[in-house]
Motif scaffolding. Structure first.
Motif: not given
Length: 431
Positions: A95, A98, A171-172, A175, A178-179, A182-184
């Motif tokens: 992403r 982002h 993905d959500h 997130q 907190g993996s 995988y940024i928020t």
């Protein structure tokens, strides 16, 4: 790094293969005769914007127009997201856009809503074709391959949109957990409802997200390379086809310069004709048609709108304007394959007229232009029919008896009827 290399190899291979097939189609189109369609550039541009981009001729049938609008908009806008996927695939990022913040959230949310509308529209289109079985999707030319082609594309679209939404759902969830990596980022108005369908473990979620990511991008690249073999090539060719479409009044036919010069010389002995290529009268094979006719053939969507409004077809005649376009495309493709395999001078003994399109078909046409008016991308089947007729009459002197009688009357009586010109006004003297 291994994943990035695999991604680059697959992407480059897909682009090279598509380029090769596209060049072959362009080569086939250029086998046609020259035609000047470079006049009135502003009017041509407006025609393309109105008909291809604006889909102005689709609205005649509101239901498919409404559904196709979402598929069209979804295809255009969702593919913006492919740019991010490509960058992520090349550089190993996730992403990458982002940093756009709220705009990025808005874009992802928009992509999801459009993906769902595309998914729903494709389901309805499948029902219309395979359950309701609308009449215009049938016909002698709609053999197993044309029917399957449409279904393959719809099913592919459904799978691609499903993969996109499942990828976002995984993905959500990653997130939320907190993996790592995988940024928020992003908003997920549709895929958030798919979370319950996913596994709970982080490793399984990563496998789902990565699997859907690879399926989505490979599916898009496979779809790209399927287009040259499919009626859905109109996705690309609708725009040049409408730009180079005929801007003259639909009832106006073209005159052959060589014939026009002969007629003018007969009427005016002082007339000095301009140079005109004699060549062949009309068209017997696909290479006798203009490059515009051949581009029309490759642009045909096989939607059947032309055939559904054709008065000859409606009254049970053999003619189907859709078949005319499909036969022309099949014939020029066959000629192209012969060139690839045997060289440019190879002759296979076949021709568009008789081997693909019968004389009964061309003489069933009333030249009413209903097919031309109905086509959503400005294809002109009538022009091909008229060129085949020209060849039959002017090169072979073969025409139905009624046509020959009419031509004889025009030659002898200056009118289509068998009466002498001197008797033409006798009706006015009758009591």
């Amino acid at each position: 790094m291994v994943a990035q290399i695999i991604f680059l190899v697959i992407t480059l291979a897909a682009i090279v293969l598509f380029t090769i097939n596209l060049r072959k189609i362009i080569r086939n189109i250029r086998l046609g005769k020259s035609a000047d369609r470079n006049d009135q550039p502003q009017k041509r541009l407006m025609t393309m914007l109105r008909v291809a981009f604006g889909q102005s001729k689709m609205v005649v049938r509101p239901i498919p127009a409404f559904l196709h609008f979402f598929v069209y908009i979804g295809f255009v806008i969702i593919n913006i997201e492919v740019v991010e996927i490509m960058i992520d695939g090349i550089f190993g990022t996730h992403r990458v856009f982002h940093g756009l913040g709220g705009l990025y959230d808005f874009l992802i949310a928009s992509f999801e809503i459009l993906a769902f509308t595309v998914w729903a529209a494709c389901i309805i289109f499948l029902i219309r074709r395979n359950v309701l079985k609308l009449k215009r999707f049938g016909g002698v030319e709609m053999t197993s391959w044309p029917k399957s082609d449409a279904n393959y594309i719809l099913i592919t679209e459904i799978l691609l949109m499903s993969a996109f939404l499942m990828m976002n759902a995984a993905d959500h969830q990653l997130q939320v957990l907190g993996s790592t990596h995988y940024i928020t980022a992003g908003a997920f108005p549709i895929s958030q409802y798919l979370v319950n369908l996913l596994p709970s473990s982080e490793s399984a979620l990563v496998a789902v997200e990565r699997g859907c990511w690879w399926f989505h991008i490979i599916g898009i690249l496979a779809f790209l390379n399927y287009l040259p073999y499919s009626k859905h090539f109109h996705i690309l060719f609708a725009f040049p086809n409408t730009y180079f479409s005929n801007l003259e009044p639909k009832g106006e036919f073209t005159n052959m310069a060589s014939v026009t010069n002969e007629v003018k010389a007969m009427l005016d002995p002082s007339f000095v004709p301009t140079e005109a290529e004699a060549g062949k009268f009309g068209a017997k094979d696909a290479t006798d048609l203009s490059w515009v006719n051949l581009m029309n053939a490759y642009t045909c969507t096989e939607c059947g709108r032309c055939t559904s409004v054709c008065p000859a077809n409606i009254t049970g005649k053999l003619l189907s304007p859709r078949k005319i376009m499909m036969d022309t495309r099949d014939r020029i493709t066959e000629i192209g394959k012969n060139i690839d395999q045997n060289g440019a001078e190879h002759q296979d003994g076949k021709s568009l007229l008789d081997d693909y399109i019968t004389r009964e078909e061309i003489w069933a046409c009333t030249s009413c232009n209903a097919c031309v008016e109905a086509c959503p991308v400005n294809i002109d089947p009538l022009q091909i029919i008229m060129e085949l007729r020209r060849f039959a009459v002017m090169e072979e002197s073969q025409a139905p008896a009624s046509i020959n009688a009419m031509l004889g009357n025009i030659e002898n009586n200056q009118a289509p009827w068998k009466y002498s010109p001197a008797d033409r006004f006798n009706w006015a003297q009758e009591d």
